[in-house]
Write a protein that holds these residues in place. Structure first.
Motif, PDB file in Angstrom:
ATOM      1  N   GLY A  54       0.810  -1.231   0.000  1.00  0.00           N
ATOM      2  CA  GLY A  54       0.000   0.000   0.000  1.00  0.00           C
ATOM      3  C   GLY A  54       0.836   1.271   0.000  1.00  0.00           C
ATOM      4  O   GLY A  54       0.306   2.364  -0.188  1.00  0.00           O
ATOM      5  N   ARG A  55       2.143   1.138   0.219  1.00  0.00           N
ATOM      6  CA  ARG A  55       2.989   2.345   0.198  1.00  0.00           C
ATOM      7  C   ARG A  55       3.197   2.802  -1.238  1.00  0.00           C
ATOM      8  O   ARG A  55       3.525   2.009  -2.099  1.00  0.00           O
ATOM      9  CB  ARG A  55       4.357   2.050   0.835  1.00  0.00           C
ATOM     10  CG  ARG A  55       5.224   3.299   0.991  1.00  0.00           C
ATOM     11  CD  ARG A  55       6.700   2.972   0.995  1.00  0.00           C
ATOM     12  NE  ARG A  55       7.085   2.205  -0.172  1.00  0.00           N
ATOM     13  CZ  ARG A  55       7.243   2.724  -1.394  1.00  0.00           C
ATOM     14  NH1 ARG A  55       7.060   4.010  -1.610  1.00  0.00           N
ATOM     15  NH2 ARG A  55       7.572   1.944  -2.415  1.00  0.00           N
ATOM     16  N   ALA A  87      16.866   3.849   7.681  1.00  0.00           N
ATOM     17  CA  ALA A  87      16.163   4.797   8.569  1.00  0.00           C
ATOM     18  C   ALA A  87      15.061   5.515   7.786  1.00  0.00           C
ATOM     19  O   ALA A  87      13.935   5.681   8.267  1.00  0.00           O
ATOM     20  CB  ALA A  87      17.154   5.802   9.154  1.00  0.00           C
ATOM     21  N   LEU A  88      15.405   5.899   6.566  1.00  0.00           N
ATOM     22  CA  LEU A  88      14.434   6.576   5.704  1.00  0.00           C
ATOM     23  C   LEU A  88      13.211   5.679   5.467  1.00  0.00           C
ATOM     24  O   LEU A  88      12.062   6.131   5.531  1.00  0.00           O
ATOM     25  CB  LEU A  88      15.114   6.898   4.369  1.00  0.00           C
ATOM     26  CG  LEU A  88      14.263   7.601   3.337  1.00  0.00           C
ATOM     27  CD1 LEU A  88      14.605   9.075   3.351  1.00  0.00           C
ATOM     28  CD2 LEU A  88      14.496   7.043   1.955  1.00  0.00           C
ATOM     29  N   THR A  89      13.465   4.396   5.246  1.00  0.00           N
ATOM     30  CA  THR A  89      12.365   3.459   4.987  1.00  0.00           C
ATOM     31  C   THR A  89      11.483   3.311   6.232  1.00  0.00           C
ATOM     32  O   THR A  89      10.256   3.267   6.128  1.00  0.00           O
ATOM     33  CB  THR A  89      12.934   2.093   4.534  1.00  0.00           C
ATOM     34  OG1 THR A  89      13.880   2.335   3.502  1.00  0.00           O
ATOM     35  CG2 THR A  89      11.851   1.178   4.018  1.00  0.00           C
ATOM     36  N   HIS A  90      12.127   3.250   7.396  1.00  0.00           N
ATOM     37  CA  HIS A  90      11.333   3.243   8.641  1.00  0.00           C
ATOM     38  C   HIS A  90      10.419   4.465   8.672  1.00  0.00           C
ATOM     39  O   HIS A  90       9.243   4.368   9.028  1.00  0.00           O
ATOM     40  CB  HIS A  90      12.261   3.318   9.860  1.00  0.00           C
ATOM     41  CG  HIS A  90      12.739   1.984  10.343  1.00  0.00           C
ATOM     42  ND1 HIS A  90      12.902   1.706  11.677  1.00  0.00           N
ATOM     43  CD2 HIS A  90      13.088   0.867   9.688  1.00  0.00           C
ATOM     44  CE1 HIS A  90      13.337   0.463  11.817  1.00  0.00           C
ATOM     45  NE2 HIS A  90      13.467  -0.063  10.615  1.00  0.00           N
ATOM     46  N   GLY A  91      10.984   5.609   8.324  1.00  0.00           N
ATOM     47  CA  GLY A  91      10.220   6.861   8.340  1.00  0.00           C
ATOM     48  C   GLY A  91       9.056   6.822   7.366  1.00  0.00           C
ATOM     49  O   GLY A  91       7.956   7.298   7.665  1.00  0.00           O
ATOM     50  N   MET A  92       9.296   6.229   6.195  1.00  0.00           N
ATOM     51  CA  MET A  92       8.231   6.139   5.184  1.00  0.00           C
ATOM     52  C   MET A  92       7.041   5.345   5.724  1.00  0.00           C
ATOM     53  O   MET A  92       5.889   5.739   5.560  1.00  0.00           O
ATOM     54  CB  MET A  92       8.752   5.415   3.938  1.00  0.00           C
ATOM     55  CG  MET A  92       9.613   6.250   3.046  1.00  0.00           C
ATOM     56  SD  MET A  92      10.161   5.191   1.680  1.00  0.00           S
ATOM     57  CE  MET A  92      10.569   6.425   0.483  1.00  0.00           C
ATOM     58  N   PHE A  93       7.347   4.217   6.380  1.00  0.00           N
ATOM     59  CA  PHE A  93       6.249   3.377   6.871  1.00  0.00           C
ATOM     60  C   PHE A  93       5.556   4.017   8.077  1.00  0.00           C
ATOM     61  O   PHE A  93       4.338   3.912   8.221  1.00  0.00           O
ATOM     62  CB  PHE A  93       6.743   1.960   7.170  1.00  0.00           C
ATOM     63  CG  PHE A  93       6.968   1.169   5.905  1.00  0.00           C
ATOM     64  CD1 PHE A  93       5.921   0.975   5.018  1.00  0.00           C
ATOM     65  CD2 PHE A  93       8.207   0.659   5.578  1.00  0.00           C
ATOM     66  CE1 PHE A  93       6.100   0.280   3.825  1.00  0.00           C
ATOM     67  CE2 PHE A  93       8.404  -0.044   4.393  1.00  0.00           C
ATOM     68  CZ  PHE A  93       7.345  -0.233   3.513  1.00  0.00           C
ATOM     69  N   ALA A  94       6.341   4.683   8.923  1.00  0.00           N
ATOM     70  CA  ALA A  94       5.723   5.371  10.068  1.00  0.00           C
ATOM     71  C   ALA A  94       4.784   6.460   9.553  1.00  0.00           C
ATOM     72  O   ALA A  94       3.660   6.618  10.042  1.00  0.00           O
ATOM     73  CB  ALA A  94       6.801   5.974  10.960  1.00  0.00           C
ATOM     74  N   ILE A 145       0.317  10.023   6.357  1.00  0.00           N
ATOM     75  CA  ILE A 145       1.185  11.000   5.678  1.00  0.00           C
ATOM     76  C   ILE A 145       1.917  10.300   4.538  1.00  0.00           C
ATOM     77  O   ILE A 145       2.459   9.203   4.715  1.00  0.00           O
ATOM     78  CB  ILE A 145       2.186  11.609   6.699  1.00  0.00           C
ATOM     79  CG1 ILE A 145       1.408  12.425   7.744  1.00  0.00           C
ATOM     80  CG2 ILE A 145       3.250  12.461   6.011  1.00  0.00           C
ATOM     81  CD1 ILE A 145       2.200  12.777   8.976  1.00  0.00           C
ATOM     82  N   GLY A 146       1.932  10.927   3.375  1.00  0.00           N
ATOM     83  CA  GLY A 146       2.600  10.350   2.216  1.00  0.00           C
ATOM     84  C   GLY A 146       4.043  10.827   2.130  1.00  0.00           C
ATOM     85  O   GLY A 146       4.395  11.890   2.649  1.00  0.00           O
ATOM     86  N   THR A 147       4.877  10.024   1.472  1.00  0.00           N
ATOM     87  CA  THR A 147       6.300  10.373   1.361  1.00  0.00           C
ATOM     88  C   THR A 147       6.803  10.090  -0.046  1.00  0.00           C
ATOM     89  O   THR A 147       6.235   9.271  -0.770  1.00  0.00           O
ATOM     90  CB  THR A 147       7.158   9.521   2.326  1.00  0.00           C
ATOM     91  OG1 THR A 147       6.963   8.144   2.006  1.00  0.00           O
ATOM     92  CG2 THR A 147       6.823   9.775   3.773  1.00  0.00           C
ATOM     93  N   CYS A 148       7.891  10.754  -0.402  1.00  0.00           N
ATOM     94  CA  CYS A 148       8.596  10.416  -1.641  1.00  0.00           C
ATOM     95  C   CYS A 148      10.087  10.645  -1.425  1.00  0.00           C
ATOM     96  O   CYS A 148      10.499  11.696  -0.928  1.00  0.00           O
ATOM     97  CB  CYS A 148       8.080  11.256  -2.811  1.00  0.00           C
ATOM     98  SG  CYS A 148       8.660  10.654  -4.406  1.00  0.00           S
ATOM     99  N   ALA A 162      -2.274  -1.856  -5.834  1.00  0.00           N
ATOM    100  CA  ALA A 162      -0.810  -1.736  -5.882  1.00  0.00           C
ATOM    101  C   ALA A 162      -0.335  -1.994  -7.304  1.00  0.00           C
ATOM    102  O   ALA A 162      -0.834  -2.907  -7.959  1.00  0.00           O
ATOM    103  CB  ALA A 162      -0.176  -2.742  -4.934  1.00  0.00           C
ATOM    104  N   PRO A 163       0.596  -1.203  -7.797  1.00  0.00           N
ATOM    105  CA  PRO A 163       1.111  -1.439  -9.154  1.00  0.00           C
ATOM    106  C   PRO A 163       1.980  -2.699  -9.201  1.00  0.00           C
ATOM    107  O   PRO A 163       2.421  -3.180  -8.160  1.00  0.00           O
ATOM    108  CB  PRO A 163       1.953  -0.191  -9.424  1.00  0.00           C
ATOM    109  CG  PRO A 163       2.312   0.336  -8.091  1.00  0.00           C
ATOM    110  CD  PRO A 163       1.245  -0.069  -7.140  1.00  0.00           C
ATOM    111  N   PRO A 164       2.217  -3.220 -10.409  1.00  0.00           N
ATOM    112  CA  PRO A 164       3.045  -4.438 -10.491  1.00  0.00           C
ATOM    113  C   PRO A 164       4.505  -4.155 -10.176  1.00  0.00           C
ATOM    114  O   PRO A 164       4.948  -3.016 -10.203  1.00  0.00           O
ATOM    115  CB  PRO A 164       2.885  -4.875 -11.950  1.00  0.00           C
ATOM    116  CG  PRO A 164       2.434  -3.675 -12.686  1.00  0.00           C
ATOM    117  CD  PRO A 164       1.765  -2.757 -11.720  1.00  0.00           C
TER     118      PRO A 164
END
Ligand SMILES: Cc1cc2nc3c(=O)[nH]c(=O)nc-3n(C[C@H](O)[C@H](O)[C@H](O)COP(=O)(O)O)c2cc1C
Ligand code: SF4
Ligand code: SF4
Length: 290
Positions: free
Chosen positions: A88-89, A220-227, A233-236, A279-281
């Motif tokens: 879902g991310r 760490a960034l990936t942890h932040g994305m999921f949190a 909140i969306g991230t890129c 979710a995209p492929p």
């Protein structure tokens, strides 16, 4: 945090700390368990604190988080739910014009704080930018890199003799020039093609040497994305901005990145103004089992 010893009254001599500490700080002597770190080589991973069933390991300045499921983390979330969360991310590039409250940003940073790191160095620091003028400045400075890239692509038939590997492939692929033209055209039409009008940008910087600091920051960034996702909140992840903050000395100084450190990741954050329905492929797994 510093491990200083064992509370012998609490110790049940189970030797869990002896087995868990891979730096051999714990040992059995005269029927009791001892702790010694004469050369100060403890990596402060806290595994001894976490593994002791009776909380007998003594530490200074140790913030230990107690929760029942720590004993069996597989009970926290079922694989199928975790996979839905992972699938879902999405990288979000359409944000609402809505600030992220500071407490929410702090929750995201807290999740990053718990990321694993090589030798437990935790060497990443953050710069959090929420001032729209400053985000615009960062975006404009990043665009300079894209204009430079455009120039380089024009000279590709000369430059190809001096550039090798992945960079050469990038330079010679005509699709990249077309994509870049599109991004520049959008920028010139007044769009924020770097941060997509995100109300918050988080920069992670870590030591320049070695590759591990970069991986650590990425985790760490990936942890932040999921949190962030759990908070709505969306991230890129912003590769152009990261590259610009590494190459552009003015930008590096403006961000306050000290000497010997470099920007390892840049994350844009905001409340999504887009909804995805599936979710995209992804590419099929390419695995070699041995
Ligand atoms: C990039 C990276 C490299 C690592 N390399 C090793 C390794 O070679 N050997 C090892 O025992 N642990 C390694 N670790 C695990 C770290 O030591 C561990 O994440 C850290 O001590 C914190 O403990 P925790 O993951 O239990 O929170 C590595 C972790 C990361 C993120
Ligand atoms: S914190 Fe880690 S390295 Fe240090 S004594 Fe405990 S288990 Fe060993
Ligand atoms: S894990 Fe705790 S109880 Fe077990 S031997 Fe070590 S200090 Fe003692």
């Amino acid at each position: 945090m510093r491990i200083i010893g064992i509370n012998q009254e609490k110790c049940i001599k189970c030797e869990q700390c002896v087995n868990e500490c891979r730096h051999h700080m714990f040992f059995k002597e005269d029927e009791s368990i001892k702790f010694e770190d004469p050369d100060d080589t403890c990596i402060k991973c806290g595994h001894c604190l976490a593994v002791c069933p009776t909380d007998a390991v003594i530490a200074e300045d140790a913030e230990v988080f107690e929760f029942e499921e720590a004993r069996d983390p597989s009970q926290i979330i079922e694989y199928e739910y975790l996979m839905r969360f992972i699938r879902g991310r999405r990288s979000i590039r359409q944000f609402k014009d809505k600030e992220i409250p500071k407490e929410q940003i702090e929750k995201i940073l807290e999740a990053m704080r718990y990321a694993p790191s090589g030798s437990n160095k935790q060497s990443w620091n953050y710069v959090v930018i929420t001032d729209p003028e400053k985000i615009k400045f960062f975006s404009d400075q990043t665009m300079k890199l894209l204009y430079l890239l455009k120039k380089a692509l024009k000279l590709k038939f000369i430059l190809r003799f001096f550039v090798f590997g992945g960079a050469r492939k990038l330079l010679l692929d005509p699709k990249n020039a077309m994509r870049l033209e599109r991004v520049i055209a959008d920028y010139e039409a007044g769009k924020d093609v770097i941060f997509f009008e995100a109300p918050c940008v988080i920069v992670l910087h870590a030591p320049s040497y070695g590759s591990v600091a970069g991986w650590d920051a990425g985790i760490a960034l990936t942890h932040g994305m999921f949190a962030a996702q759990a908070l709505g909140i969306g991230t890129c992840n912003m590769g152009f901005a990261q590259e610009a903050a590494r190459r552009n000395k003015k930008l590096k100084k403006w961000l306050g990145i000290p000497k010997g450190r470099k920007v390892q990741a840049v994350l844009a954050l905001g409340y999504p103004s887009v909804q995805f329905h599936r979710a995209p492929p992804r590419n099929e797994l390419r695995v070699k089992y041995m």
